[in-house]
Design a protein around this motif. Structure first.
Motif, PDB file in Angstrom:
ATOM      1  N   UNK A   1       0.824  -1.214   0.000  1.00  0.00           N
ATOM      2  CA  UNK A   1       0.000   0.000   0.000  1.00  0.00           C
ATOM      3  C   UNK A   1       0.857   1.263   0.000  1.00  0.00           C
ATOM      4  N   UNK A   2       0.485   2.163  -0.882  1.00  0.00           N
ATOM      5  CA  UNK A   2       0.974   3.527  -0.782  1.00  0.00           C
ATOM      6  C   UNK A   2       2.409   3.763  -1.200  1.00  0.00           C
TER       7      UNK A   2
ATOM      8  N   UNK B   1       4.250   4.974  -3.699  1.00  0.00           N
ATOM      9  CA  UNK B   1       4.097   5.630  -4.996  1.00  0.00           C
ATOM     10  C   UNK B   1       5.293   5.313  -5.897  1.00  0.00           C
ATOM     11  N   UNK B   2       6.489   5.284  -5.289  1.00  0.00           N
ATOM     12  CA  UNK B   2       7.698   5.005  -6.067  1.00  0.00           C
ATOM     13  C   UNK B   2       7.591   3.627  -6.728  1.00  0.00           C
TER      14      UNK B   2
ATOM     15  N   UNK C   1       5.053   2.064  -7.850  1.00  0.00           N
ATOM     16  CA  UNK C   1       4.207   2.065  -9.035  1.00  0.00           C
ATOM     17  C   UNK C   1       4.994   2.584 -10.242  1.00  0.00           C
TER      18      UNK C   1
ATOM     19  N   UNK D   1      -4.617   7.708  -8.585  1.00  0.00           N
ATOM     20  CA  UNK D   1      -4.164   6.369  -8.198  1.00  0.00           C
ATOM     21  C   UNK D   1      -4.389   6.149  -6.729  1.00  0.00           C
ATOM     22  N   UNK D   2      -5.477   6.699  -6.252  1.00  0.00           N
ATOM     23  CA  UNK D   2      -5.838   6.501  -4.851  1.00  0.00           C
ATOM     24  C   UNK D   2      -7.355   6.547  -4.817  1.00  0.00           C
ATOM     25  N   UNK D   3      -7.914   6.114  -3.701  1.00  0.00           N
ATOM     26  CA  UNK D   3      -9.364   6.187  -3.574  1.00  0.00           C
ATOM     27  C   UNK D   3      -9.703   7.480  -2.846  1.00  0.00           C
ATOM     28  N   UNK D   4     -10.295   8.451  -3.529  1.00  0.00           N
ATOM     29  CA  UNK D   4     -10.569   9.727  -2.857  1.00  0.00           C
ATOM     30  C   UNK D   4     -11.717   9.621  -1.861  1.00  0.00           C
TER      31      UNK D   4
END
Lengths: 448, 224
Positions: B81-82, B84-85, B87, B183-186
């Motif tokens: 999770x989370x 970002x790098x 991805x 790329x996240x759930x707002x």
């Protein structure tokens, strides 16, 4: 064997006391030797002057004149001088100095004092014509008495200093222990579980008071963090219990019903599990943003375009909920940041405004220049947030009273706060009279 | 489809293997990077699922070597999770899609389906047709059984995404990524809001809902 006491306060006191004593000894010795040397020089010069005077008598009147002068010469000078004239055979023929003929030059001799018996003296012996010798001597008793006076004085002073120093050292050590004991006792009671205990901060604002004040400030901060953590854990447990209990009951119901309306019930169960996951994702997302290593992925973001883009969707959300969303977005304002986080902040602020205002309220999303930066502002004309609660609502899980009954986890504004902090700014909440203004001000990125 | 799954958490591996197997896929399940590389290089695969962290050889290295070895099968990277790098790194290494762990199975299934379809020769399409709906991507005209429908740009993009994957489920997350580039759930109903507008415009005057919704899974336009 320990040479130094275990207590630092006592060590400090002991070292200070020893330093006094050594300084006193050095000073005493210096005074003693300086005085002694000066007095000895003075004795020598008196002897020399007396010798010269006698020698001039001798040059004028020979041995006879000298003998007469010796018989009469008893000037009561500052220093008692004795004189003697010896014939070539070594017999004393004149003068009061009862001693045997000494060798020529400066000597230390012993003479017979008619009152006190043998006494040491400093003597200068001069050779005269025909084997005669003139002796001029000074009793050393006065020098010795000065020496012993000085020694006595300094010994007394040393004893005084030792006593005062020792007393002072004990007082100092007790004082230090008392002042530090305050802090130690506080730490001990906190370790024993009394988190409310605080060190006494004296009025003097000295080093100890400042240490006590820093300690108290640290304790307050820790206590606040612990309280927050406790609150978060309790809220988390509470927020999880609700959907999990619903899920559990759902599953139980499904077992009883055995297939009746199964698809719908499964859908509900999935939805409830998703609620729990949503909560966890929100918590993890805040932690991720708070960790703050996102900055290196920051890029220039056209905040105006982003806000315009989102406002299209958000105004639909607003009208679905019976509220309206207006925008006042100046074009072309660029900030440095993470596009998705900024989008999240805009969404959360607008949703927060939509969520906590009555139907028919107006929400306004603004992006504009402000104070040399770019301001992102969401204002509504709802109930607002009381001033005292404005920083509290930015914490995790904090939900104010009217909102507690509505769905939600109280994480929206804490995520905005975390996003603001990751972008080097803060979430500013103010009174819109009526309503709430929520604003983030970013430094503007220059286009060059 | 023939799918290679490389995942070192055995629970996840079993669950993916079973779930995808039930959907009729042929699964090769491995638990470390070396095995993944071996099977990836020697077998004909339709889709490759790689965990970012794998024992012996990490997922990124496996993917780079597979790509260097001429394997073109689409790859889906699983990441924690989370990160970002992760991805960005994954996409650089040749991944076609990524999924954050832990994931819902329906999300994985929808993405595998979409990845598998990329194998089909991609022709530049300007017209889409499914379930009585016609879209012209150039003139931006939409018709349902000859009735013209006017859509907002975002509604048009939503419909286009569903039409391109007609017959498959498109998840909410996939729509957020492809249409909003989030790329996240707002945690907001932006997809649902636009979808409900789109749906009411499409369905006006028709007895059947053009868009099928499965709660917790996603949306789909039927092909029949």
């Amino acid at each position: 064997m320990r040479l130094l006491p275990r207590s630092a306060a006592r060590r400090i006191a002991l070292v200070a006391f020893l330093a006094y004593a050594v300084a006193m000894l050095l000073l005493g010795s210096a005074v003693y030797w300086a005085t002694h040397a000066a007095f000895a020089r003075q004795i020598d010069s008196s002897i020399e002057q007396a010798t010269l005077a006698l020698l001039s008598e001798y040059r004028d009147d020979g041995v006879r004149g000298l003998s007469e002068a010796l018989a009469t010469q008893h000037g009561p000078g500052p220093i008692a001088l004795g004189t003697a004239l010896f014939d070539p055979d070594g017999h004393r023929i004149a003068g009061n100095l009862d001693t045997r003929a000494p060798a020529l030059g400066w000597q230390r001799i012993v003479f017979l004092d008619p009152l006190e018996g043998p006494d040491p003296a400093r003597a200068q012996t001069t050779a005269l014509a025909g084997g005669y010798r003139l002796v001029v001597a000074a009793d050393l008793e006065s020098l010795e008495s000065i020496d012993s006076t000085i020694l006595g004085l300094f010994a007394a002073a040393l004893i005084m200093i030792l006593l005062v120093g020792l007393g002072g050292a004990l007082l100092l050590s007790r004082y230090l222990r008392r002042r530090l004991g305050n802090i130690e006792a506080t730490a001990a009671s906190i370790m024993a579980g009394d988190m409310a205990q605080r060190a006494v901060e004296g009025p003097a604002d000295d080093e100890f008071d400042r240490v006590a004040a820093s300690l108290n400030a640290m304790l307050d901060r820790i206590a606040a963090l612990v309280a927050n953590l406790r609150q978060v854990s309790a809220d988390l447990a509470h927020d999880l219990r609700t959907p999990l209990t619903a899920l559990r009951n759902q599953l139980e119901l499904m077992r009883q019903d055995r297939g009746v309306g199964m698809a719908e019930q499964v859908d509900q169960a999935v939805e409830r599990a998703d609620d729990v996951l949503t909560l966890f994702n929100a918590i993890l997302r805040i932690s991720e943003v708070e960790e703050g290593n996102l900055r290196k992925a920051f890029t220039p973001v056209d905040l105006s375009a982003l806000a315009t883009d989102l406002s299209e969707t958000l105004s639909l959300l607003a009208s679905d909920g019976g509220r309206s969303l207006d925008t006042a977005i100046d074009p072309g304002l660029i900030v440095t940041g993470d596009r998705e986080l900024l989008a999240q902040a805009i969404i959360n602020l607008v949703e927060n405004a939509l969520h906590h205002t009555p139907r028919g309220s107006h929400v306004k999303l603004e992006v504009r220049h402000a104070n040399g930066g770019v301001a992102l502002e969401v204002r509504d004309n709802g109930g607002g947030i009381p001033e005292g609660d404005r920083s509290r609502v930015q914490q995790r899980f904090v939900r104010l009273e009217p909102a507690r009954a509505t769905p939600g986890h109280g994480l929206g504004l804490s995520l905005v706060r975390a996003i603001a902090e990751a972008h080097g700014t803060c979430l500013f909440l103010d009174d819109a009279r009526p309503g709430l203004i929520a604003a983030l001000t970013f430094p503007e990125r220059s286009l060059s | 489809m023939r799918i290679l799954v490389a995942e070192d958490e055995l629970d996840t591996l079993r669950f993916v293997e079973r779930g995808l197997g039930e959907l009729g896929h042929n699964i090769i399940a491995v638990a470390n990077g070396e095995d993944a590389l071996h099977h990836g290089l020697t077998e004909a695969l339709d889709v490759i699922i790689l965990d970012r962290m794998l024992p012996k050889l990490d997922g990124l290295s496996v993917l780079k070597r597979l790509r260097a070895g001429g394997v073109t099968a689409p790859a889906l990277m699983l990441t924690a999770l989370g990160r970002i790098e992760d991805r960005v790194e994954g996409l650089h290494a040749g991944a076609d899609d990524y999924l954050i762990k832990p994931f819902a199975f329906s999300e994985l299934a929808a993405r595998i389906q979409a990845l598998g379809r990329r194998l089909a020769p991609t022709t530049v399409t300007t017209k889409l047709h499914a379930n009585g709906i016609d879209m012209d991507l150039l003139t931006r005209e939409v018709r349902r059984e000859d009735k013209a429908i006017v859509l907002q740009p975002r509604e048009f993009r939503l419909l286009e995404e569903l039409m391109r994957h007609a017959g498959e489920f498109v998840t909410r997350t996939m729509l957020l990524e492809r249409i909003w580039d989030f790329h996240f759930d707002p945690q907001t109903k932006i997809v649902e809001t636009h979808m409900s507008r789109l749906r009411s415009k499409l369905n006006e005057g028709f007895p059947h809902d053009a868009i099928e919704t499965v709660r917790g899974v996603g949306y789909r336009i039927r092909t029949v």
